[in-house]
Motif scaffolding. Structure first.
Motif, PDB file in Angstrom:
ATOM      1  N   MET A  75      41.305  41.882  45.367  1.00 22.50           N
ATOM      2  CA  MET A  75      41.098  41.698  43.944  1.00 22.50           C
ATOM      3  C   MET A  75      40.820  40.243  43.605  1.00 22.50           C
ATOM      4  O   MET A  75      40.344  39.949  42.534  1.00 22.50           O
ATOM      5  N   HIS A  76      41.114  39.343  44.505  1.00 21.80           N
ATOM      6  CA  HIS A  76      40.882  37.920  44.237  1.00 21.80           C
ATOM      7  C   HIS A  76      39.865  37.372  45.230  1.00 21.80           C
ATOM      8  O   HIS A  76      40.218  36.657  46.161  1.00 21.80           O
ATOM      9  N   LEU A  77      38.608  37.691  45.005  1.00 26.29           N
ATOM     10  CA  LEU A  77      37.550  37.181  45.868  1.00 26.29           C
ATOM     11  C   LEU A  77      37.364  35.699  45.587  1.00 26.29           C
ATOM     12  O   LEU A  77      37.307  35.278  44.429  1.00 26.29           O
ATOM     13  N   PRO A  78      37.282  34.892  46.652  1.00 29.23           N
ATOM     14  CA  PRO A  78      37.229  33.444  46.449  1.00 29.23           C
ATOM     15  C   PRO A  78      35.871  32.934  45.989  1.00 29.23           C
ATOM     16  O   PRO A  78      34.839  33.335  46.519  1.00 29.23           O
ATOM     17  N   VAL A  79      35.890  32.080  44.979  1.00 30.89           N
ATOM     18  CA  VAL A  79      34.699  31.369  44.519  1.00 30.89           C
ATOM     19  C   VAL A  79      35.088  29.910  44.298  1.00 30.89           C
ATOM     20  O   VAL A  79      36.248  29.600  44.080  1.00 30.89           O
ATOM     21  N   ARG A  80      34.115  29.028  44.371  1.00 29.28           N
ATOM     22  CA  ARG A  80      34.405  27.615  44.141  1.00 29.28           C
ATOM     23  C   ARG A  80      34.591  27.314  42.651  1.00 29.28           C
ATOM     24  O   ARG A  80      35.370  26.469  42.269  1.00 29.28           O
ATOM     25  N   ASP A  81      33.833  28.024  41.791  1.00 29.48           N
ATOM     26  CA  ASP A  81      33.855  27.753  40.355  1.00 29.48           C
ATOM     27  C   ASP A  81      33.633  29.072  39.606  1.00 29.48           C
ATOM     28  O   ASP A  81      32.522  29.594  39.582  1.00 29.48           O
ATOM     29  N   VAL A  82      34.695  29.602  39.013  1.00 26.51           N
ATOM     30  CA  VAL A  82      34.613  30.883  38.321  1.00 26.51           C
ATOM     31  C   VAL A  82      33.577  30.832  37.203  1.00 26.51           C
ATOM     32  O   VAL A  82      32.728  31.720  37.082  1.00 26.51           O
ATOM     33  N   ALA A  83      33.625  29.790  36.374  1.00 25.23           N
ATOM     34  CA  ALA A  83      32.708  29.696  35.233  1.00 25.23           C
ATOM     35  C   ALA A  83      31.249  29.697  35.692  1.00 25.23           C
ATOM     36  O   ALA A  83      30.391  30.325  35.061  1.00 25.23           O
ATOM     37  N   ALA A  84      30.962  29.024  36.787  1.00 24.12           N
ATOM     38  CA  ALA A  84      29.593  28.969  37.309  1.00 24.12           C
ATOM     39  C   ALA A  84      29.177  30.304  37.931  1.00 24.12           C
ATOM     40  O   ALA A  84      27.996  30.657  37.914  1.00 24.12           O
ATOM     41  N   ALA A  85      30.136  31.059  38.461  1.00 24.45           N
ATOM     42  CA  ALA A  85      29.825  32.332  39.117  1.00 24.45           C
ATOM     43  C   ALA A  85      29.563  33.462  38.127  1.00 24.45           C
ATOM     44  O   ALA A  85      28.756  34.354  38.397  1.00 24.45           O
ATOM     45  N   LEU A  86      30.230  33.444  36.988  1.00 22.52           N
ATOM     46  CA  LEU A  86      30.187  34.579  36.057  1.00 22.52           C
ATOM     47  C   LEU A  86      28.796  35.007  35.592  1.00 22.52           C
ATOM     48  O   LEU A  86      28.526  36.215  35.513  1.00 22.52           O
ATOM     49  N   PRO A  87      27.876  34.101  35.269  1.00 24.70           N
ATOM     50  CA  PRO A  87      26.572  34.565  34.779  1.00 24.70           C
ATOM     51  C   PRO A  87      25.856  35.519  35.735  1.00 24.70           C
ATOM     52  O   PRO A  87      25.241  36.490  35.293  1.00 24.70           O
ATOM     53  N   PHE A  88      25.932  35.298  37.041  1.00 25.27           N
ATOM     54  CA  PHE A  88      25.296  36.189  38.003  1.00 25.27           C
ATOM     55  C   PHE A  88      25.913  37.587  37.933  1.00 25.27           C
ATOM     56  O   PHE A  88      25.206  38.597  37.906  1.00 25.27           O
ATOM     57  N   TYR A  89      27.230  37.641  37.906  1.00 23.96           N
ATOM     58  CA  TYR A  89      27.919  38.930  37.877  1.00 23.96           C
ATOM     59  C   TYR A  89      27.637  39.691  36.590  1.00 23.96           C
ATOM     60  O   TYR A  89      27.477  40.912  36.610  1.00 23.96           O
ATOM     61  N   GLU A  90      27.556  38.981  35.482  1.00 25.88           N
ATOM     62  CA  GLU A  90      27.290  39.626  34.195  1.00 25.88           C
ATOM     63  C   GLU A  90      25.818  40.001  34.041  1.00 25.88           C
ATOM     64  O   GLU A  90      25.502  41.127  33.664  1.00 25.88           O
ATOM     65  N   THR A  91      24.924  39.082  34.334  1.00 24.38           N
ATOM     66  CA  THR A  91      23.502  39.283  34.083  1.00 24.38           C
ATOM     67  C   THR A  91      22.836  40.157  35.141  1.00 24.38           C
ATOM     68  O   THR A  91      22.122  41.098  34.805  1.00 24.38           O
ATOM     69  N   VAL A  92      23.061  39.870  36.399  1.00 25.35           N
ATOM     70  CA  VAL A  92      22.358  40.574  37.475  1.00 25.35           C
ATOM     71  C   VAL A  92      23.090  41.847  37.899  1.00 25.35           C
ATOM     72  O   VAL A  92      22.487  42.909  38.016  1.00 25.35           O
ATOM     73  N   LEU A  93      24.410  41.758  38.131  1.00 25.13           N
ATOM     74  CA  LEU A  93      25.146  42.912  38.637  1.00 25.13           C
ATOM     75  C   LEU A  93      25.722  43.808  37.538  1.00 25.13           C
ATOM     76  O   LEU A  93      26.236  44.882  37.828  1.00 25.13           O
ATOM     77  N   GLY A  94      25.657  43.365  36.293  1.00 24.40           N
ATOM     78  CA  GLY A  94      26.068  44.222  35.187  1.00 24.40           C
ATOM     79  C   GLY A  94      27.560  44.348  34.956  1.00 24.40           C
ATOM     80  O   GLY A  94      28.006  45.285  34.293  1.00 24.40           O
ATOM     81  N   PHE A  95      28.345  43.426  35.492  1.00 23.88           N
ATOM     82  CA  PHE A  95      29.791  43.430  35.229  1.00 23.88           C
ATOM     83  C   PHE A  95      30.058  42.802  33.869  1.00 23.88           C
ATOM     84  O   PHE A  95      29.239  42.053  33.343  1.00 23.88           O
ATOM     85  N   ARG A  96      31.219  43.098  33.302  1.00 19.52           N
ATOM     86  CA  ARG A  96      31.663  42.420  32.088  1.00 19.52           C
ATOM     87  C   ARG A  96      33.032  41.812  32.368  1.00 19.52           C
ATOM     88  O   ARG A  96      33.804  42.338  33.182  1.00 19.52           O
ATOM     89  N   VAL A  97      33.333  40.716  31.720  1.00 20.68           N
ATOM     90  CA  VAL A  97      34.613  40.035  31.922  1.00 20.68           C
ATOM     91  C   VAL A  97      35.686  40.772  31.134  1.00 20.68           C
ATOM     92  O   VAL A  97      35.567  40.949  29.918  1.00 20.68           O
ATOM     93  N   LEU A  98      36.736  41.197  31.838  1.00 17.05           N
ATOM     94  CA  LEU A  98      37.873  41.831  31.181  1.00 17.05           C
ATOM     95  C   LEU A  98      38.924  40.813  30.781  1.00 17.05           C
ATOM     96  O   LEU A  98      39.533  40.927  29.723  1.00 17.05           O
ATOM     97  N   SER A  99      39.135  39.833  31.658  1.00 21.59           N
ATOM     98  CA  SER A  99      40.136  38.803  31.367  1.00 21.59           C
ATOM     99  C   SER A  99      39.863  37.564  32.203  1.00 21.59           C
ATOM    100  O   SER A  99      39.188  37.624  33.221  1.00 21.59           O
ATOM    101  N   ARG A 100      40.406  36.443  31.721  1.00 23.83           N
ATOM    102  CA  ARG A 100      40.335  35.161  32.447  1.00 23.83           C
ATOM    103  C   ARG A 100      41.714  34.532  32.408  1.00 23.83           C
ATOM    104  O   ARG A 100      42.483  34.766  31.478  1.00 23.83           O
ATOM    105  N   SER A 101      42.009  33.745  33.430  1.00 26.34           N
ATOM    106  CA  SER A 101      43.293  33.062  33.507  1.00 26.34           C
ATOM    107  C   SER A 101      43.092  31.705  34.173  1.00 26.34           C
ATOM    108  O   SER A 101      42.150  31.519  34.940  1.00 26.34           O
ATOM    109  N   ASP A 102      43.980  30.779  33.884  1.00 27.53           N
ATOM    110  CA  ASP A 102      43.930  29.482  34.577  1.00 27.53           C
ATOM    111  C   ASP A 102      45.203  29.236  35.377  1.00 27.53           C
ATOM    112  O   ASP A 102      45.408  28.136  35.894  1.00 27.53           O
ATOM    113  N   THR A 103      46.082  30.226  35.469  1.00 27.71           N
ATOM    114  CA  THR A 103      47.289  30.085  36.280  1.00 27.71           C
ATOM    115  C   THR A 103      47.403  31.252  37.243  1.00 27.71           C
ATOM    116  O   THR A 103      47.139  32.392  36.844  1.00 27.71           O
ATOM    117  N   PRO A 104      47.741  31.103  38.471  1.00 28.50           N
ATOM    118  CA  PRO A 104      48.024  29.819  39.129  1.00 28.50           C
ATOM    119  C   PRO A 104      46.760  29.016  39.427  1.00 28.50           C
ATOM    120  O   PRO A 104      46.813  27.855  39.810  1.00 28.50           O
TER     121      PRO A 104
END
Length: 114
Positions: free
Chosen positions: A1-30
């Motif tokens: 459930m926690h796939l590693p990325v270097r920068d979540v904010a930079a990764a999200l547009p690809f997942y939303e625009t190309v793969l059709g995912f939507r963001v359910l939630s975001r967190s900054d902890t831990p």
């Protein structure tokens, strides 16, 4: 459930625009992370320090050709052959791979009839 990325904010547009995912939630902890959903599937991206090029996920799908066409219409560019047939545990699967800009590799496969 926690796939590693270097920068979540930079990764999200690809997942939303190309793969059709939507963001359910975001967190900054831990650490910075996001939970994404598409249909009945959820994945998580996290700035966990892991190497995204060494991780990924498999999705068993229906209508594989339609899904690939949807991704391409949304901006996916593929260098490899688009669809392959693979055998796993004696079962034939039509499949294609997507490597996200963050380096994560995704396998999309549909079990062949028979």
């Amino acid at each position: 459930m926690h796939l590693p990325v270097r920068d979540v904010a930079a990764a999200l547009p690809f997942y939303e625009t190309v793969l059709g995912f939507r963001v359910l939630s975001r967190s900054d902890t831990p650490h910075n992370s996001a939970v994404l959903a598409r249909d009945q599937v959820q994945i998580g991206l996290a700035e966990s320090g892991g190497d995204p090029t060494q991780d990924g996920c498999a999705f068993h799908v229906k209508n594989l050709e339609s899904l690939l066409a949807e991704f391409k219409a949304s901006g996916l560019h593929k260098d490899r052959s688009e669809l392959d047939v693979e055998r796993h545990d004696g079962v034939a699967w039509k499949a294609f791979y997507v490597v996200a800009p963050d380096g994560l590799c995704y396998w999309f496969g549909e079990r062949e009839a028979g």
